[in-house]
Design a protein around this motif. Structure first.
Motif, PDB file in Angstrom:
ATOM      1  N   HIS A 101      -0.018 -12.623  -1.553  1.00  0.00           N
ATOM      2  CA  HIS A 101       1.208 -11.941  -1.123  1.00  0.00           C
ATOM      3  C   HIS A 101       1.092 -11.388   0.301  1.00  0.00           C
ATOM      4  N   VAL A 102       0.089 -11.876   1.035  1.00  0.00           N
ATOM      5  CA  VAL A 102      -0.118 -11.408   2.408  1.00  0.00           C
ATOM      6  C   VAL A 102      -0.268 -12.622   3.337  1.00  0.00           C
ATOM      7  N   ASP A 220       2.937  -2.568   2.139  1.00  0.00           N
ATOM      8  CA  ASP A 220       3.876  -2.326   1.038  1.00  0.00           C
ATOM      9  C   ASP A 220       3.224  -2.339  -0.344  1.00  0.00           C
ATOM     10  N   GLY A 221       1.903  -2.526  -0.417  1.00  0.00           N
ATOM     11  CA  GLY A 221       1.224  -2.387  -1.700  1.00  0.00           C
ATOM     12  C   GLY A 221       0.760  -3.675  -2.349  1.00  0.00           C
ATOM     13  N   ALA A 222       0.754  -4.781  -1.613  1.00  0.00           N
ATOM     14  CA  ALA A 222       0.332  -6.052  -2.197  1.00  0.00           C
ATOM     15  C   ALA A 222      -1.121  -6.033  -2.647  1.00  0.00           C
ATOM     16  N   CYS A 223      -1.932  -5.164  -2.054  1.00  0.00           N
ATOM     17  CA  CYS A 223      -3.363  -5.136  -2.368  1.00  0.00           C
ATOM     18  C   CYS A 223      -3.721  -4.135  -3.463  1.00  0.00           C
ATOM     19  N   LEU A 224      -2.712  -3.559  -4.104  1.00  0.00           N
ATOM     20  CA  LEU A 224      -2.959  -2.703  -5.254  1.00  0.00           C
ATOM     21  C   LEU A 224      -3.098  -3.559  -6.513  1.00  0.00           C
ATOM     22  N   PRO A 225      -3.907  -3.123  -7.476  1.00  0.00           N
ATOM     23  CA  PRO A 225      -4.130  -3.927  -8.676  1.00  0.00           C
ATOM     24  C   PRO A 225      -2.903  -4.011  -9.565  1.00  0.00           C
ATOM     25  N   GLY A 226      -2.810  -5.096 -10.330  1.00  0.00           N
ATOM     26  CA  GLY A 226      -1.744  -5.260 -11.302  1.00  0.00           C
ATOM     27  C   GLY A 226      -2.048  -4.513 -12.591  1.00  0.00           C
ATOM     28  N   GLN A 227      -1.111  -4.558 -13.525  1.00  0.00           N
ATOM     29  CA  GLN A 227      -1.240  -3.764 -14.748  1.00  0.00           C
ATOM     30  C   GLN A 227      -2.373  -4.239 -15.649  1.00  0.00           C
ATOM     31  N   ASN A 228      -2.820  -5.482 -15.495  1.00  0.00           N
ATOM     32  CA  ASN A 228      -3.898  -6.006 -16.333  1.00  0.00           C
ATOM     33  C   ASN A 228      -5.265  -5.927 -15.662  1.00  0.00           C
ATOM     34  N   ALA A 229      -5.342  -5.272 -14.533  1.00  0.00           N
ATOM     35  CA  ALA A 229      -6.612  -5.172 -13.809  1.00  0.00           C
ATOM     36  C   ALA A 229      -7.628  -4.335 -14.586  1.00  0.00           C
TER      37      ALA A 229
END
Length: 244
Positions: A101-102, A220-229
């Motif tokens: 996403h980057v 904008d937060g693309a490098c934050l983990p997803g909910q299943n991390a």
């Protein structure tokens, strides 16, 4: 089992070697310091004879998009081809959360190309996308400081301990974690600029930290983990308190 670690003498690689040995595995180190040039396929399959899994934690010598893409895809392709020829059953590659996403940050474009090559050419490829290291804000302070100012790209991140990255890489290699794609982060999220300011304060360094919008996705937060991390290890606050 026998695990080959590509990039074994680097910052992450040294931790992976320790974790693999602690888990009772035999380790084959692959690095220039061990006489192995991973940008060349010559003799690599022979070195991997008897190896069960390959872990790739190599680091490009440059952040330039073209040069780092060439490095990562060449190494991933050589490792994948040699592993298949040698009968290796599993390959694991360390990557970064959010790189898909980057598209406006060259190094992340290169890492995404590495992932794709590893998946296409490596046996039973698995990818660990990790957040930035806990040490990353300090590294950015050191690299980007210019007198009493330091310019840092805006980045929302949830940094993680290198030891946790190494532990999960070994668990992926020995099949204790069977997923093909896994995300890993620490428990504390924030802005990179704030983390850098806190490192500077802890060191007693007076600098002005300036954030610049170098990438829309990173900011904008693309490098934050997803909910299943997987969330593991100390948060940045607890970790920083232990640093001299």
């Amino acid at each position: 089992m026998r695990i080959a670690i590509a990039g074994s003498t680097g910052l992450v690689g040294r931790h992976v070697v320790r974790e693999a040995l602690a888990a009772g595995h035999d380790v084959l180190e692959l690095s220039r310091q061990n006489g192995v040039d991973l940008t060349s396929p010559d003799g690599l399959a022979g070195r991997l004879e008897g190896v069960d899994a390959v872990v790739d934690v190599t680091q490009s010598p440059t952040l330039d998009e073209t040069e780092s893409t060439q490095f990562f895809t060449t190494v991933a392709g050589n490792l994948g081809d040699a592993a298949r020829e040698a009968g290796v059953t599993r390959s694991v590659t360390l990557s970064i959360i959010g790189i898909d996403h980057v598209p406006d940050y060259g190094y992340y474009v290169a890492k995404l190309a590495q992932e794709r090559t590893a998946i296409e050419r490596g046996p039973a490829a698995r990818i660990l996308r990790a957040a930035q290291f806990l040490e990353f804000p300090g590294q950015m302070l050191d690299r980007n400081r210019d007198g009493d100012k330091v310019v840092i790209p805006e980045l929302k991140t949830q940094p993680v301990a290198i030891s946790e990255i190494a532990r999960l890489l070994v668990r992926l290699a020995d099949d204790r974690v069977p997923e093909a794609m896994v995300e890993l982060a620490g428990p504390e999220s924030g802005e990179l600029t704030d983390f850098v300011r806190r490192v500077a304060e802890a060191r007693g360094v007076e600098v002005e930290v300036i954030g610049v919008r170098a990438s829309e996705g990173m900011a904008d937060g693309a490098c934050l983990p997803g909910q299943n991390a997987i969330i593991a290890g100390p948060g940045f606050t607890d970790w920083l308190a232990t640093q001299a």
